[in-house]
Enzyme design. Structure first.
Site, mmCIF file in Angstrom:
data_model
loop_
_atom_site.group_PDB
_atom_site.id
_atom_site.type_symbol
_atom_site.label_atom_id
_atom_site.label_comp_id
_atom_site.label_asym_id
_atom_site.label_seq_id
_atom_site.Cartn_x
_atom_site.Cartn_y
_atom_site.Cartn_z
ATOM 1 N N LEU A 26 15.874 -0.516 -23.870
ATOM 2 C CA LEU A 26 14.747 -1.214 -23.227
ATOM 3 C C LEU A 26 13.412 -0.732 -23.800
ATOM 4 N N LEU A 117 9.807 11.209 -24.138
ATOM 5 C CA LEU A 117 9.737 10.417 -22.913
ATOM 6 C C LEU A 117 10.575 11.047 -21.809
ATOM 7 N N GLY A 118 9.929 11.364 -20.719
ATOM 8 C CA GLY A 118 10.631 11.843 -19.527
ATOM 9 C C GLY A 118 10.702 10.731 -18.508
ATOM 10 N N SER A 119 10.487 11.070 -17.244
ATOM 11 C CA SER A 119 10.582 10.067 -16.177
ATOM 12 C C SER A 119 9.867 10.596 -14.942
ATOM 13 N N SER A 120 9.401 9.689 -14.085
ATOM 14 C CA SER A 120 8.683 10.115 -12.877
ATOM 15 C C SER A 120 9.587 10.871 -11.902
ATOM 16 N N CYS A 121 10.913 10.842 -12.121
ATOM 17 C CA CYS A 121 11.805 11.557 -11.207
ATOM 18 C C CYS A 121 11.763 13.065 -11.421
ATOM 19 N N TYR A 148 19.504 14.783 -13.973
ATOM 20 C CA TYR A 148 18.716 14.070 -14.995
ATOM 21 C C TYR A 148 17.294 14.642 -15.065
ATOM 22 N N LYS A 152 15.091 16.388 -18.162
ATOM 23 C CA LYS A 152 13.764 15.905 -18.585
ATOM 24 C C LYS A 152 12.716 17.012 -18.492
ATOM 25 N N PRO A 175 7.009 8.046 -17.802
ATOM 26 C CA PRO A 175 6.878 6.683 -17.284
ATOM 27 C C PRO A 175 7.371 6.563 -15.858
ATOM 28 N N HIS A 191 18.963 -0.191 -12.988
ATOM 29 C CA HIS A 191 17.880 0.056 -12.038
ATOM 30 C C HIS A 191 17.713 -1.169 -11.133
HETATM 31 N N1 NDP Z 1 14.251 2.348 -17.805
HETATM 32 C C1 NDP Z 1 13.409 3.006 -16.980
HETATM 33 O O1 NDP Z 1 13.102 2.519 -15.872
HETATM 34 C C2 NDP Z 1 12.827 4.309 -17.383
HETATM 35 C C3 NDP Z 1 13.116 4.930 -18.592
HETATM 36 N N2 NDP Z 1 12.545 6.140 -18.894
HETATM 37 C C4 NDP Z 1 12.850 6.841 -20.147
HETATM 38 O O2 NDP Z 1 12.654 6.009 -21.273
HETATM 39 C C5 NDP Z 1 13.604 6.359 -22.286
HETATM 40 C C6 NDP Z 1 14.349 5.127 -22.721
HETATM 41 O O3 NDP Z 1 15.013 4.547 -21.606
HETATM 42 P P1 NDP Z 1 15.589 3.060 -21.654
HETATM 43 O O4 NDP Z 1 15.101 2.367 -22.852
HETATM 44 O O5 NDP Z 1 15.370 2.483 -20.313
HETATM 45 O O6 NDP Z 1 17.135 3.332 -21.796
HETATM 46 P P2 NDP Z 1 18.249 2.397 -22.471
HETATM 47 O O7 NDP Z 1 19.553 2.769 -21.846
HETATM 48 O O8 NDP Z 1 17.829 0.985 -22.426
HETATM 49 O O9 NDP Z 1 18.250 2.858 -23.987
HETATM 50 C C7 NDP Z 1 18.620 4.165 -24.334
HETATM 51 C C8 NDP Z 1 18.854 4.207 -25.821
HETATM 52 O O10 NDP Z 1 19.295 5.528 -26.126
HETATM 53 C C9 NDP Z 1 20.264 5.450 -27.118
HETATM 54 N N3 NDP Z 1 21.222 6.542 -26.969
HETATM 55 C C10 NDP Z 1 21.825 6.977 -25.831
HETATM 56 N N4 NDP Z 1 22.685 7.965 -26.129
HETATM 57 C C11 NDP Z 1 22.619 8.147 -27.476
HETATM 58 C C12 NDP Z 1 23.286 9.015 -28.368
HETATM 59 N N5 NDP Z 1 24.186 9.920 -27.948
HETATM 60 N N6 NDP Z 1 22.984 8.916 -29.687
HETATM 61 C C13 NDP Z 1 22.094 8.012 -30.131
HETATM 62 N N7 NDP Z 1 21.413 7.177 -29.330
HETATM 63 C C14 NDP Z 1 21.699 7.242 -28.013
HETATM 64 C C15 NDP Z 1 20.974 4.114 -26.944
HETATM 65 O O11 NDP Z 1 21.367 3.693 -28.241
HETATM 66 P P3 NDP Z 1 22.419 2.483 -28.539
HETATM 67 O O12 NDP Z 1 21.828 1.281 -27.888
HETATM 68 O O13 NDP Z 1 22.439 2.382 -30.010
HETATM 69 O O14 NDP Z 1 23.719 2.908 -27.911
HETATM 70 C C16 NDP Z 1 19.888 3.245 -26.338
HETATM 71 O O15 NDP Z 1 19.289 2.432 -27.298
HETATM 72 C C17 NDP Z 1 14.505 7.443 -21.696
HETATM 73 O O16 NDP Z 1 14.050 8.701 -22.089
HETATM 74 C C18 NDP Z 1 14.296 7.293 -20.207
HETATM 75 O O17 NDP Z 1 14.484 8.491 -19.529
HETATM 76 C C19 NDP Z 1 11.701 6.751 -18.031
HETATM 77 C C20 NDP Z 1 11.376 6.190 -16.828
HETATM 78 C C21 NDP Z 1 11.913 4.927 -16.407
HETATM 79 C C1 F7E Z 2 13.700 5.324 -13.174
HETATM 80 C C2 F7E Z 2 14.419 6.113 -12.117
HETATM 81 O O1 F7E Z 2 15.571 5.400 -11.674
HETATM 82 C C3 F7E Z 2 16.390 6.026 -10.674
HETATM 83 O O2 F7E Z 2 15.711 6.277 -9.511
HETATM 84 P P1 F7E Z 2 15.192 5.164 -8.528
HETATM 85 O O3 F7E Z 2 13.727 5.030 -8.677
HETATM 86 O O4 F7E Z 2 15.683 5.471 -7.164
HETATM 87 O O5 F7E Z 2 15.784 3.844 -9.145
HETATM 88 P P2 F7E Z 2 16.629 2.549 -8.830
HETATM 89 O O6 F7E Z 2 15.927 1.504 -9.576
HETATM 90 O O7 F7E Z 2 18.064 2.714 -9.135
HETATM 91 O O8 F7E Z 2 16.515 2.316 -7.234
HETATM 92 C C4 F7E Z 2 15.293 2.100 -6.600
HETATM 93 C C5 F7E Z 2 15.492 1.711 -5.152
HETATM 94 O O9 F7E Z 2 16.007 0.380 -5.125
HETATM 95 C C6 F7E Z 2 17.101 0.299 -4.217
HETATM 96 N N1 F7E Z 2 17.997 -0.798 -4.608
HETATM 97 C C7 F7E Z 2 18.199 -1.922 -3.882
HETATM 98 N N2 F7E Z 2 19.113 -2.700 -4.470
HETATM 99 C C8 F7E Z 2 19.457 -2.050 -5.625
HETATM 100 C C9 F7E Z 2 20.368 -2.390 -6.650
HETATM 101 O O10 F7E Z 2 21.053 -3.413 -6.626
HETATM 102 N N3 F7E Z 2 20.439 -1.518 -7.696
HETATM 103 C C10 F7E Z 2 19.697 -0.366 -7.763
HETATM 104 N N4 F7E Z 2 19.808 0.442 -8.836
HETATM 105 N N5 F7E Z 2 18.851 -0.020 -6.758
HETATM 106 C C11 F7E Z 2 18.737 -0.855 -5.711
HETATM 107 C C12 F7E Z 2 17.727 1.681 -4.299
HETATM 108 O O11 F7E Z 2 18.540 1.954 -3.180
HETATM 109 C C13 F7E Z 2 16.471 2.557 -4.362
HETATM 110 O O12 F7E Z 2 15.969 2.765 -3.073
HETATM 111 C C14 F7E Z 2 16.902 7.337 -11.126
HETATM 112 O O13 F7E Z 2 17.946 7.116 -11.952
HETATM 113 C C15 F7E Z 2 15.830 8.207 -11.756
HETATM 114 O O14 F7E Z 2 16.460 9.166 -12.548
HETATM 115 C C16 F7E Z 2 14.802 7.481 -12.569
HETATM 116 O O15 F7E Z 2 14.211 8.023 -13.490
#
Ligand code: NDP
Ligand code: F7E
Length: 324
Positions: A26, A117-121, A148, A152, A175, A191
């Site tokens: 993503l 990149l980390g995460s707000s968690c 997790y 981070k 983020p 998510h």
């Molecule tokens: N999505 C969100 O809501 C949030 C994301 N982040 C952070 O942003 C970053 C990206 O997340 P996001 O894009 O959502 O995650 P995705 O799951 O969409 O993408 C993760 C990517 O990491 C690659 N990857 C995972 N494991 C390996 C491995 N062992 N070797 C090589 N590549 C690997 C995958 O590659 P491939 O596709 O080739 O398998 C994939 O493209 C992360 O650090 C995440 O913590 C932070 C906050 C919120």
């Molecule tokens: C990015 C962040 O993402 C995760 O934390 P989170 O913020 O709790 O993320 P979430 O998107 O999964 O849920 C948000 C809320 O939404 C509710 N909820 C309702 N219905 C669905 C549902 O269908 N799916 C999911 N996943 N949640 C649902 C759910 O119960 C919760 O109250 C961590 O992995 C953390 O490590 C991290 O970094």
């Protein structure tokens, strides 16, 4: 921790090799699109099937071969609340391995600018809202994602350690919850935002009159479109150099119930919504203080309703070809 902007690094060289780790995910795919649009001509990416970042020798060989000058580390094991709660060992171990390998190899090969990149968690479950960067390590973590989060936090500390020991201007960004094209729409692993899009779209197609979401619907979350996130990453690389991680968000949040209504409207679902309270709520509120980011000169521009509309459109065009 300092919130001062110690040094303005300036424009990155558009011809230099730039490695986007996780370029098919993503965030990584959005960063790749943005870098291309910004004129970068030498982007490097490897899928996990070509380069498993958990394999230390392969990672070092890759850096020796490609010699990136800039790196964004957007490769990680990522998932929603249920996946994090069910597989904590994988989220801890895989992320630690990926990070340590990439950061060690990048240091050995003299990468000039790197964004982790980390995460707000990473912040305490009951941190004061909006959450400032200096809340880090001031309280207990949310148990559904503590493994997790610890991985981070280790990444943030490794960046700070590299800055201190080697003087490299590497940085970290935290983020908030992200969404957009290319997201993971798996019903159990994703998510909340992509899960709701899929659930409501399937309900409309099936003519269902009731859908059930997870938890109570009362937790509050902040959602940032991934194209904004990608723009923020380049902005930080070109304008920020400090030891503190930088929060990246919009500065406003919604309840999960409010989000569900926004998604229902965007998808065209008019039926009922019920809540499965056997599923975890997670942390009650996650809203980032984005004043450091604003001080560095960047603010989000895609409103949530518009971002959801665009993501629904993308989902409808790609629903037959999604990763699980
Ligand atoms: N999505 C969100 O809501 C949030 C994301 N982040 C952070 O942003 C970053 C990206 O997340 P996001 O894009 O959502 O995650 P995705 O799951 O969409 O993408 C993760 C990517 O990491 C690659 N990857 C995972 N494991 C390996 C491995 N062992 N070797 C090589 N590549 C690997 C995958 O590659 P491939 O596709 O080739 O398998 C994939 O493209 C992360 O650090 C995440 O913590 C932070 C906050 C919120
Ligand atoms: C990015 C962040 O993402 C995760 O934390 P989170 O913020 O709790 O993320 P979430 O998107 O999964 O849920 C948000 C809320 O939404 C509710 N909820 C309702 N219905 C669905 C549902 O269908 N799916 C999911 N996943 N949640 C649902 C759910 O119960 C919760 O109250 C961590 O992995 C953390 O490590 C991290 O970094």
């Amino acid at each position: 921790m300092s919130d001062s902007i110690d040094f303005l690094p300036g424009r990155l060289d558009r011809a230099a090799p730039f490695y986007v780790a996780g370029h098919r995910g993503l965030v990584g795919s959005a960063i790749w699109r943005n870098l291309e649009a910004e004129g970068f001509q030498n982007l490097v990416g490897r899928s996990s099937s070509h380069l498993d970042l958990k394999n230390r020798d392969d990672v070092f060989a890759f850096f020796a071969e490609t010699k990136p000058r800039y790196v964004v580390l957007a490769a990680a094991k990522v998932g929603g609340i249920l996946a994090n709660n069910t597989y904590p060992v994988d989220f801890l171990s895989e992320n630690l391995q990926i990070q340590v390998n990439v950061l060690d190899a990048a240091r050995k090969h003299g990468v000039e600018r790197l964004l982790f990149l980390g995460s707000s968690c990473i912040y305490p479950k009951f941190a004061e809202q909006p959450i400032r960067e200096d809340s880090l390590l001031t309280g207990h973590l949310e148990p559904t994602n503590d493994a997790y989060a610890i991985a981070k936090i280790a990444g943030i500390v490794q960046i700070q350690a590299v800055r201190r020991q080697y003087g490299l201007p590497w940085i970290s960004a935290m983020p908030t919850n992200l969404y957009g094209p290319g997201d993971n729409f798996s019903p159990t692993g994703s998510h909340v935002l992509p899960a709701l899009i899929r659930r409501y779209d399937e309900a409309v197609r099936a003519g269902a009159t009731s859908v059930t979401n997870w938890g109570t619907g009362s937790p509050r979350r902040e959602f940032l479109h991934v194209d904004d996130m990608a723009a923020a990453c380049l902005h930080l690389l070109e304008h920020y150099d400090g030891p503190s991680q930088v929060n990246v968000g919009t500065g406003s949040d919604v309840s999960i119930k409010e989000l569900a209504s926004i998604v229902a409207d965007a998808v065209g679902y008019n039926g009922d919504m019920t809540w499965d309270t056997s599923k975890p709520d997670g942390t009650p509120q996650k809203l980032l203080d984005v004043s450091l980011l604003a001080k560095a000169g960047w603010t989000a521009s895609i409103p949530l309703v518009e971002g959801v509309r665009r993501t629904v459109e993308w989902y409808k065009s790609n629903a037959t070809d999604l990763r699980e």
